[in-house]
Design a protein around this motif. Structure first.
Motif, PDB file in Angstrom:
ATOM      1  N   LEU A 129       0.829  -1.203   0.000  1.00  0.00           N
ATOM      2  CA  LEU A 129       0.000   0.000   0.000  1.00  0.00           C
ATOM      3  C   LEU A 129       0.865   1.255   0.000  1.00  0.00           C
ATOM      4  O   LEU A 129       0.603   2.202  -0.762  1.00  0.00           O
ATOM      5  N   ASP A 130       1.894   1.282   0.818  1.00  0.00           N
ATOM      6  CA  ASP A 130       2.793   2.446   0.837  1.00  0.00           C
ATOM      7  C   ASP A 130       3.395   2.676  -0.550  1.00  0.00           C
ATOM      8  O   ASP A 130       3.473   3.822  -1.031  1.00  0.00           O
ATOM      9  N   ASP A 131       3.837   1.595  -1.179  1.00  0.00           N
ATOM     10  CA  ASP A 131       4.429   1.709  -2.516  1.00  0.00           C
ATOM     11  C   ASP A 131       3.397   2.195  -3.533  1.00  0.00           C
ATOM     12  O   ASP A 131       3.705   3.012  -4.408  1.00  0.00           O
ATOM     13  N   ALA A 132       2.176   1.678  -3.418  1.00  0.00           N
ATOM     14  CA  ALA A 132       1.118   2.076  -4.355  1.00  0.00           C
ATOM     15  C   ALA A 132       0.775   3.548  -4.195  1.00  0.00           C
ATOM     16  O   ALA A 132       0.593   4.271  -5.191  1.00  0.00           O
ATOM     17  N   LEU A 133       0.695   4.017  -2.954  1.00  0.00           N
ATOM     18  CA  LEU A 133       0.408   5.437  -2.736  1.00  0.00           C
ATOM     19  C   LEU A 133       1.523   6.301  -3.312  1.00  0.00           C
ATOM     20  O   LEU A 133       1.267   7.385  -3.868  1.00  0.00           O
ATOM     21  N   GLY A 134       2.748   5.827  -3.224  1.00  0.00           N
ATOM     22  CA  GLY A 134       3.855   6.555  -3.838  1.00  0.00           C
ATOM     23  C   GLY A 134       3.673   6.684  -5.339  1.00  0.00           C
ATOM     24  O   GLY A 134       3.949   7.746  -5.923  1.00  0.00           O
ATOM     25  N   GLU A 135       3.218   5.619  -5.985  1.00  0.00           N
ATOM     26  CA  GLU A 135       2.979   5.670  -7.430  1.00  0.00           C
ATOM     27  C   GLU A 135       1.889   6.680  -7.778  1.00  0.00           C
ATOM     28  O   GLU A 135       1.912   7.288  -8.858  1.00  0.00           O
ATOM     29  N   LEU A 136       0.945   6.871  -6.871  1.00  0.00           N
ATOM     30  CA  LEU A 136      -0.141   7.823  -7.107  1.00  0.00           C
ATOM     31  C   LEU A 136       0.263   9.259  -6.804  1.00  0.00           C
ATOM     32  O   LEU A 136      -0.535  10.174  -6.996  1.00  0.00           O
ATOM     33  N   GLY A 137       1.494   9.444  -6.324  1.00  0.00           N
ATOM     34  CA  GLY A 137       1.925  10.775  -5.913  1.00  0.00           C
ATOM     35  C   GLY A 137       1.469  11.111  -4.514  1.00  0.00           C
ATOM     36  O   GLY A 137       1.572  12.266  -4.080  1.00  0.00           O
ATOM     37  N   ALA A 138       0.962  10.103  -3.792  1.00  0.00           N
ATOM     38  CA  ALA A 138       0.404  10.321  -2.461  1.00  0.00           C
ATOM     39  C   ALA A 138       1.281   9.699  -1.383  1.00  0.00           C
ATOM     40  O   ALA A 138       0.786   9.231  -0.349  1.00  0.00           O
ATOM     41  N   GLY A 139       2.575   9.690  -1.613  1.00  0.00           N
ATOM     42  CA  GLY A 139       3.487   9.084  -0.664  1.00  0.00           C
ATOM     43  C   GLY A 139       3.486   9.740   0.711  1.00  0.00           C
ATOM     44  O   GLY A 139       3.888   9.121   1.695  1.00  0.00           O
ATOM     45  N   GLU A 140       3.039  10.996   0.770  1.00  0.00           N
ATOM     46  CA  GLU A 140       2.984  11.700   2.049  1.00  0.00           C
ATOM     47  C   GLU A 140       1.629  11.565   2.731  1.00  0.00           C
ATOM     48  O   GLU A 140       1.406  12.163   3.800  1.00  0.00           O
ATOM     49  N   ALA A 141       0.729  10.800   2.140  1.00  0.00           N
ATOM     50  CA  ALA A 141      -0.585  10.606   2.756  1.00  0.00           C
ATOM     51  C   ALA A 141      -0.436   9.953   4.127  1.00  0.00           C
ATOM     52  O   ALA A 141       0.435   9.106   4.348  1.00  0.00           O
ATOM     53  N   ARG A 142      -1.278  10.340   5.034  1.00  0.00           N
ATOM     54  CA  ARG A 142      -1.319   9.696   6.347  1.00  0.00           C
ATOM     55  C   ARG A 142      -2.026   8.355   6.204  1.00  0.00           C
ATOM     56  O   ARG A 142      -3.120   8.282   5.629  1.00  0.00           O
ATOM     57  N   VAL A 143      -1.418   7.280   6.701  1.00  0.00           N
ATOM     58  CA  VAL A 143      -2.020   5.952   6.663  1.00  0.00           C
ATOM     59  C   VAL A 143      -2.310   5.516   8.094  1.00  0.00           C
ATOM     60  O   VAL A 143      -1.413   5.502   8.941  1.00  0.00           O
ATOM     61  N   VAL A 144      -3.555   5.167   8.359  1.00  0.00           N
ATOM     62  CA  VAL A 144      -3.994   4.717   9.677  1.00  0.00           C
ATOM     63  C   VAL A 144      -4.401   3.254   9.573  1.00  0.00           C
ATOM     64  O   VAL A 144      -5.308   2.907   8.811  1.00  0.00           O
ATOM     65  N   ARG A 145      -3.723   2.394  10.310  1.00  0.00           N
ATOM     66  CA  ARG A 145      -4.049   0.962  10.331  1.00  0.00           C
ATOM     67  C   ARG A 145      -4.822   0.654  11.606  1.00  0.00           C
ATOM     68  O   ARG A 145      -4.295   0.802  12.709  1.00  0.00           O
ATOM     69  N   LEU A 146      -6.072   0.223  11.447  1.00  0.00           N
ATOM     70  CA  LEU A 146      -6.906  -0.040  12.619  1.00  0.00           C
ATOM     71  C   LEU A 146      -6.772  -1.476  13.122  1.00  0.00           C
ATOM     72  O   LEU A 146      -7.127  -1.762  14.270  1.00  0.00           O
ATOM     73  N   GLY A 147      -6.309  -2.395  12.290  1.00  0.00           N
ATOM     74  CA  GLY A 147      -6.008  -3.747  12.753  1.00  0.00           C
ATOM     75  C   GLY A 147      -7.195  -4.607  13.108  1.00  0.00           C
ATOM     76  O   GLY A 147      -7.052  -5.582  13.859  1.00  0.00           O
ATOM     77  N   LEU A 148      -8.376  -4.318  12.561  1.00  0.00           N
ATOM     78  CA  LEU A 148      -9.515  -5.202  12.805  1.00  0.00           C
ATOM     79  C   LEU A 148      -9.304  -6.518  12.052  1.00  0.00           C
ATOM     80  O   LEU A 148      -8.613  -6.548  11.025  1.00  0.00           O
ATOM     81  N   PRO A 149      -9.879  -7.613  12.515  1.00  0.00           N
ATOM     82  CA  PRO A 149      -9.629  -8.918  11.885  1.00  0.00           C
ATOM     83  C   PRO A 149     -10.249  -9.025  10.498  1.00  0.00           C
ATOM     84  O   PRO A 149     -11.437  -8.752  10.314  1.00  0.00           O
ATOM     85  N   ASP A 150      -9.440  -9.429   9.553  1.00  0.00           N
ATOM     86  CA  ASP A 150      -9.889  -9.642   8.179  1.00  0.00           C
ATOM     87  C   ASP A 150     -11.001 -10.687   8.169  1.00  0.00           C
ATOM     88  O   ASP A 150     -10.903 -11.714   8.845  1.00  0.00           O
ATOM     89  N   THR A 151     -12.042 -10.415   7.404  1.00  0.00           N
ATOM     90  CA  THR A 151     -13.258 -11.236   7.222  1.00  0.00           C
ATOM     91  C   THR A 151     -14.226 -11.131   8.398  1.00  0.00           C
ATOM     92  O   THR A 151     -15.308 -11.724   8.349  1.00  0.00           O
ATOM     93  N   GLN A 152     -13.901 -10.359   9.424  1.00  0.00           N
ATOM     94  CA  GLN A 152     -14.753 -10.297  10.612  1.00  0.00           C
ATOM     95  C   GLN A 152     -15.121  -8.869  10.997  1.00  0.00           C
ATOM     96  O   GLN A 152     -15.449  -8.595  12.155  1.00  0.00           O
ATOM     97  N   VAL A 153     -15.088  -7.964  10.054  1.00  0.00           N
ATOM     98  CA  VAL A 153     -15.314  -6.551  10.389  1.00  0.00           C
ATOM     99  C   VAL A 153     -16.717  -6.318  10.937  1.00  0.00           C
ATOM    100  O   VAL A 153     -16.914  -5.500  11.841  1.00  0.00           O
ATOM    101  N   ALA A 154     -17.702  -7.047  10.433  1.00  0.00           N
ATOM    102  CA  ALA A 154     -19.084  -6.817  10.870  1.00  0.00           C
ATOM    103  C   ALA A 154     -19.250  -6.984  12.377  1.00  0.00           C
ATOM    104  O   ALA A 154     -20.094  -6.330  12.991  1.00  0.00           O
ATOM    105  N   ALA A 155     -18.443  -7.840  12.975  1.00  0.00           N
ATOM    106  CA  ALA A 155     -18.525  -8.054  14.417  1.00  0.00           C
ATOM    107  C   ALA A 155     -17.986  -6.869  15.214  1.00  0.00           C
ATOM    108  O   ALA A 155     -18.168  -6.802  16.436  1.00  0.00           O
TER     109      ALA A 155
END
Length: 257
Positions: A105-131
């Motif tokens: 994701l960091d690399d992809a944002l760099g390709e978009l010119g958005a390398g300085e974007a703030r990235v917030v990782r919330l760490g909720l469990p994959d496939t279980q967000v509804a809970a």
């Protein structure tokens, strides 16, 4: 008698696992000419919420590039780390896959010119967000005040995590009085042009200039864990094969109001 594609789809409990709609059908659809255009903000701050790292680039990577070029401050929220994309692989542990996807994701944002974007990782469990939807809405409500726009996965995308994230973002946007638009990811796979399950009357297009299309293509290519096999076994197959990526490499993106 059912159409061949409809009959085939019935064999799959999950529409995302069923055979998808060919991108040629989408690109030739006359409905695009009736769809209004949407211009992303050119000032202020925008919060882009994604269920998994890559959703935001697939859905609105071009919009992120446009906004960044206009000096909009972009915050990208990764609700999960995408550690469940290959649940049966023996090549990577979930923890290693999570870190790999964060780097992609960091690399992809760099390709978009958005390398300085703030990235917030919330760490909720994959496939279980509804809970964790109520908690997620509260966390997003802390990030949204003062934003010009929230972009989030569409609540009808027929993917549990995407829909839960979309609902949580909608609630957070409501309580903070921030405009919210929703981007589809899997719609292009399971739906068909003019599909009555899709609220086309609330959809609009973000037109991408050729240079922005090229940036998005380069950004998508950074998600190697999703577009290339992790190994030779069936459980290592790519989540996003070329025919799926084609849906996301058009000259426009779609948001639902």
């Amino acid at each position: 008698m059912k159409a061949p594609r409809a009959a085939a789809a019935e064999r799959y409990a999950d529409p995302i696992q069923a055979p998808g709609t060919d991108e040629k059908r989408w690109r030739s659809w006359a409905g695009w000419r009736r769809m209004p255009t949407y211009a992303p903000p050119v000032r202020g701050r925008v919060v882009v919420v994604a269920a998994h790292p890559d959703d935001e680039v697939l859905g609105v990577g071009g919009a992120i590039a446009l906004m960044t070029a206009a000096q909009v401050a972009v915050t990208v929220v990764s609700v999960t780390d995408g550690e469940g994309s290959h649940p049966h692989t023996t090549r990577l542990t979930p923890a290693r896959l999570a870190e790999l996807r964060a780097r992609e994701l960091d690399d992809a944002l760099g390709e978009l010119g958005a390398g300085e974007a703030r990235v917030v990782r919330l760490g909720l469990p994959d496939t279980q967000v509804a809970a964790h939807e109520t908690r997620l809405a509260a966390e997003l409500a802390e990030l949204l005040p003062g934003a010009a726009l929230c972009l989030a996965p569409w609540t009808g995308d027929v993917h549990g995590d995407h829909e839960a994230v979309g609902r949580a973002a909608r609630e957070a946007a409501r309580v903070t009085s921030v405009p919210c638009r929703f981007y589809p990811v899997w719609l292009w796979h399971w739906a068909e042009p003019g599909d009555p399950r899709v609220p086309w009357e609330r959809a609009s297009r973000i037109v991408l200039p050729p240079a922005v299309q090229a940036r998005k293509r380069a950004a998508v290519d950074r998600f190697g864990s999703q577009i290339h096999p992790l190994g030779p076994a069936p459980e290592d197959a790519p989540v996003l094969p070329p025919e799926e990526l084609d849906h996301h490499l058009r000259g426009w993106e779609v948001v639902v109001g």
